[in-house]
Design an enzyme around this catalytic site. Sequence first.
Site, PDB file in Angstrom:
ATOM      1  N   GLU A   1      35.127  28.050 -50.457  1.00  0.00           N
ATOM      2  CA  GLU A   1      34.785  28.235 -52.400  1.00  0.00           C
ATOM      3  C   GLU A   1      35.655  28.038 -53.180  1.00  0.00           C
ATOM      4  O   GLU A   1      35.473  27.831 -54.094  1.00  0.00           O
ATOM      5  CB  GLU A   1      34.130  29.349 -51.921  1.00  0.00           C
ATOM      6  CG  GLU A   1      32.551  29.187 -50.612  1.00  0.00           C
ATOM      7  CD  GLU A   1      33.811  29.843 -49.918  1.00  0.00           C
ATOM      8  OE1 GLU A   1      34.103  29.557 -49.400  1.00  0.00           O
ATOM      9  OE2 GLU A   1      32.393  30.954 -48.874  1.00  0.00           O
TER      10      GLU A   1
ATOM     11  N   CYS B   1      35.575  35.958 -51.281  1.00  0.00           N
ATOM     12  CA  CYS B   1      34.805  34.962 -52.299  1.00  0.00           C
ATOM     13  C   CYS B   1      33.199  34.998 -52.657  1.00  0.00           C
ATOM     14  O   CYS B   1      33.414  34.487 -53.960  1.00  0.00           O
ATOM     15  CB  CYS B   1      34.093  33.545 -51.312  1.00  0.00           C
ATOM     16  SG  CYS B   1      35.961  32.914 -50.592  1.00  0.00           S
TER      17      CYS B   1
ATOM     18  N   THR C   1      42.344  20.661  -9.569  1.00  0.00           N
ATOM     19  CA  THR C   1      42.340  20.073 -10.819  1.00  0.00           C
ATOM     20  C   THR C   1      44.165  19.822 -11.346  1.00  0.00           C
ATOM     21  O   THR C   1      44.173  18.518 -10.719  1.00  0.00           O
ATOM     22  CB  THR C   1      41.570  20.206 -12.222  1.00  0.00           C
ATOM     23  OG1 THR C   1      40.146  19.670 -12.053  1.00  0.00           O
ATOM     24  CG2 THR C   1      41.928  19.276 -13.190  1.00  0.00           C
TER      25      THR C   1
ATOM     26  N   ARG D   1      47.974  14.428 -26.810  1.00  0.00           N
ATOM     27  CA  ARG D   1      48.962  12.901 -26.930  1.00  0.00           C
ATOM     28  C   ARG D   1      48.155  12.056 -28.108  1.00  0.00           C
ATOM     29  O   ARG D   1      49.418  11.118 -28.596  1.00  0.00           O
ATOM     30  CB  ARG D   1      49.134  13.101 -25.898  1.00  0.00           C
ATOM     31  CG  ARG D   1      50.093  14.190 -24.430  1.00  0.00           C
ATOM     32  CD  ARG D   1      50.188  13.485 -23.563  1.00  0.00           C
ATOM     33  NE  ARG D   1      49.035  12.547 -22.455  1.00  0.00           N
ATOM     34  CZ  ARG D   1      48.325  13.200 -22.086  1.00  0.00           C
ATOM     35  NH1 ARG D   1      48.541  14.707 -21.916  1.00  0.00           N
ATOM     36  NH2 ARG D   1      47.355  13.161 -20.936  1.00  0.00           N
TER      37      ARG D   1
ATOM     38  N   ARG E   1      34.355  21.784  -8.348  1.00  0.00           N
ATOM     39  CA  ARG E   1      33.528  23.036  -7.975  1.00  0.00           C
ATOM     40  C   ARG E   1      34.193  24.206  -9.129  1.00  0.00           C
ATOM     41  O   ARG E   1      32.837  24.872  -9.372  1.00  0.00           O
ATOM     42  CB  ARG E   1      35.207  23.784  -7.060  1.00  0.00           C
ATOM     43  CG  ARG E   1      35.271  25.526  -6.743  1.00  0.00           C
ATOM     44  CD  ARG E   1      36.355  25.303  -5.611  1.00  0.00           C
ATOM     45  NE  ARG E   1      37.452  25.812  -6.543  1.00  0.00           N
ATOM     46  CZ  ARG E   1      38.587  25.454  -5.527  1.00  0.00           C
ATOM     47  NH1 ARG E   1      38.952  25.652  -3.859  1.00  0.00           N
ATOM     48  NH2 ARG E   1      39.690  25.567  -6.611  1.00  0.00           N
TER      49      ARG E   1
END
Length: 363
Positions: free
Chosen positions: A53, A84, A196, A207, A298
């Site tokens: 604003e 604002c 993982t 990337r 999982r």
Amino acid sequence: MGSTDERFMSRALEMARSAPFTSPNPRVGAVVVRDGRILAEAAHLGAGSAHAEAAAIERAGDAAGATVYVTLEPCTHQGLTPPCAPALVEAGVARVVVATLDPDARVSGTGARLLAAAGIEVATGALADEAERMNAPYLHQRRTGRAYLTLKLALTLDGRLGAPDGTSRWITGRLAREHVHRRRLEADAVMVGSATVALDDPSLNVRSVDAPRQPAAVIVDSSGATSPEASVFREHAEIIVATHPSVDHDRQVAWKEAGAEVLVLPAAPNGHGVDLAALLDELGRRGMLEVYCEGGARLATRLLALDLVDRLELHHGAVLIGEGGPSIGDLGARSMDDASRWKLSGSEVFGDDVVTTYLKAGS
């Protein structure tokens, strides 16, 4: 509220979306209009930069008698930049159209009331649903204190999360993977489980697109399985390993020496793994708005079973695996009446792949 308000609010939303990362602040866009013509527009670019604003009013030069369209209620408190709502009053605007009110305890209706008390017409609700979806992580964190969790799953056409050996590179193609990097850029943190890390050794950084920043990396590890030599420790300035006291002390020290913060949390109420609700509460307490989870079967199953997922992002690759690949595990549903329900939020095509987003039904 007519089509004119929606047209200009749509532009304010476009401005807000132009800034990919503003956390811990919301994404906000503002448009200054007089006599049906846009005088100026702006987006908030992040903590320490001008609020939308204020920037739009400054660019307009003279905003007296104008209508200002803003995607979130103007603030009244002094932060890194001035409030604002008083700036709008000082500028002499005649009307302010707000998409959604700000649930932050320092605002929460005070901005709208200050404007109205100064004789400015205030209208709320223009394209509110769109504004809520755009700022869902911010609104959720301010309302609950907990970080908003998006669970991203890359699935084969037959619903598998990987091959029988557990590997998942690559279910989707290049264009869909670039989308993942854009989503990482928007999130405060990218989260995975120790499995993982062990299977894929992911970097979890941004990337494939321009990256003015990198998200934090959060690894959930209740067994000490994550090697401090994993790539993720070399790719992130901020790494959190969420674990609990049963993990070997020497392993915790090794993580710290690799550059990670070791966040020791209680065990889950059922005794299986880290208390994930406590983890999201702690990340929210630190001001993180969105956690983008790219965990495997999982971790995904645990998050879904505990009803901790706020948004599902399903990346369907044009491949088939068949029997034996990992998939979502037991969520406790024994009939269709027990199944969790979701509502479609959006769908995009990236080459041969489709990314579909769902929100909790009722949210």
